[in-house]
Design an enzyme around this catalytic site. Sequence first.
Site, PDB file in Angstrom:
ATOM      1  N   LEU A 272       0.639  -1.295  -0.051  1.00  0.00           N
ATOM      2  CA  LEU A 272       0.014  -0.061  -0.078  1.00  0.00           C
ATOM      3  C   LEU A 272       0.819   1.184  -0.034  1.00  0.00           C
ATOM      4  CD1 LEU A 272      -2.900  -1.177   2.653  1.00  0.00           C
ATOM      5  CD2 LEU A 272      -2.919  -0.954   0.032  1.00  0.00           C
ATOM      6  N   ARG A 273       2.313   1.268   0.204  1.00  0.00           N
ATOM      7  CA  ARG A 273       2.942   2.269   0.133  1.00  0.00           C
ATOM      8  C   ARG A 273       3.058   2.990  -1.292  1.00  0.00           C
ATOM      9  NH1 ARG A 273       8.803   0.823   2.011  1.00  0.00           N
ATOM     10  NH2 ARG A 273       7.593   0.789   4.190  1.00  0.00           N
TER      11      ARG A 273
END
Length: 335
Positions: A272-273
């Site tokens: 999700l970065r």
Amino acid sequence: MTPVFPFPAIVGQEEMKQALLIACVEPRVGGVLVFGDRGTAKSTAVRALAGLLPPIETYEHCPYNSAPGSAPVNGDGRSRGNVVSKPAPVVDLPLGVTEDRVVGALDIEKALRKGEKAFEPGLLARANRGFLYIDEVNLLEDHIVDLLLDVAATGENVVERDGLSVRHPAKFVLVGSGNPEEGELRPQLLDRFGLSVEVETPRDIEMRIEVVRRRDAFERDPHGFCAQWASEVDALRTRIAEAQGRIGALETPEAVLRRASEICLALGADGLRGELTLIRAARAAAALNAADEISLEHLRAVAPAALRHRLRRDPLDEAGSSARIERGLAEAFAA
């Protein structure tokens, strides 16, 4: 002070310049990686940031660039002095640097001369609240990479050696540059960079001529050349400062959040970065453009830099990551 080539005078390389400006406005974006041909203004652009960054407030004699009101660093017995304004640091981390030079170590001179056990701060202390620049980052030794990963994750540098126990803040924007022909970057370090941009040698004859003309003019009369660009540098510095003040109030519409997730899912970005970086970079781009909220246009503008280094390798797709992103963006925004 030795003149530095002005940032606004750099010809072309718009994606690189945009990424660096975004990192100035929003340090949480996670730094910038610049890969490409030699002689494409990578180092020039990074070192020119020193003339753009708003000054920081710190103590006159503090080697850690501590913010006013912060607690003294343990093990530092020096008086910090009055609060002063100083240029934000842009620190070079050279290849072959020793671990002691990076993290700090026992002050040997003071130990021998006075018998005192004192800490000599390293490059991480100097870079606190500024930029740490690594040229040829893909050639950096593994143990230094591991050290940087630890500090980048915590924002603190902890030194436990030679009878010393020191913990000091080390929050900096990491900027790396290199030539991909000389080797790839370790995946753990690659993932720590928020934005990744690619630079190429200009193919347009007029652009090449202008690059040579400006560089030649700078080398013949550095002070005169910088004076010619002083107003543009001042305007860009003001724009960055205003964007830093504006970014906290910017709203992120639901449609932008949803589109960011759709893009990352469609491209198969790991974790999700990528989405967090995408939103932060888009917010900084909106702040630089004096917008009231983040738009889909801001999102699309920063998506290649935020995602190209996060794509999984596809052995059946010979297209490069940039081409895959452009294809995915075209499909996402056509929907």
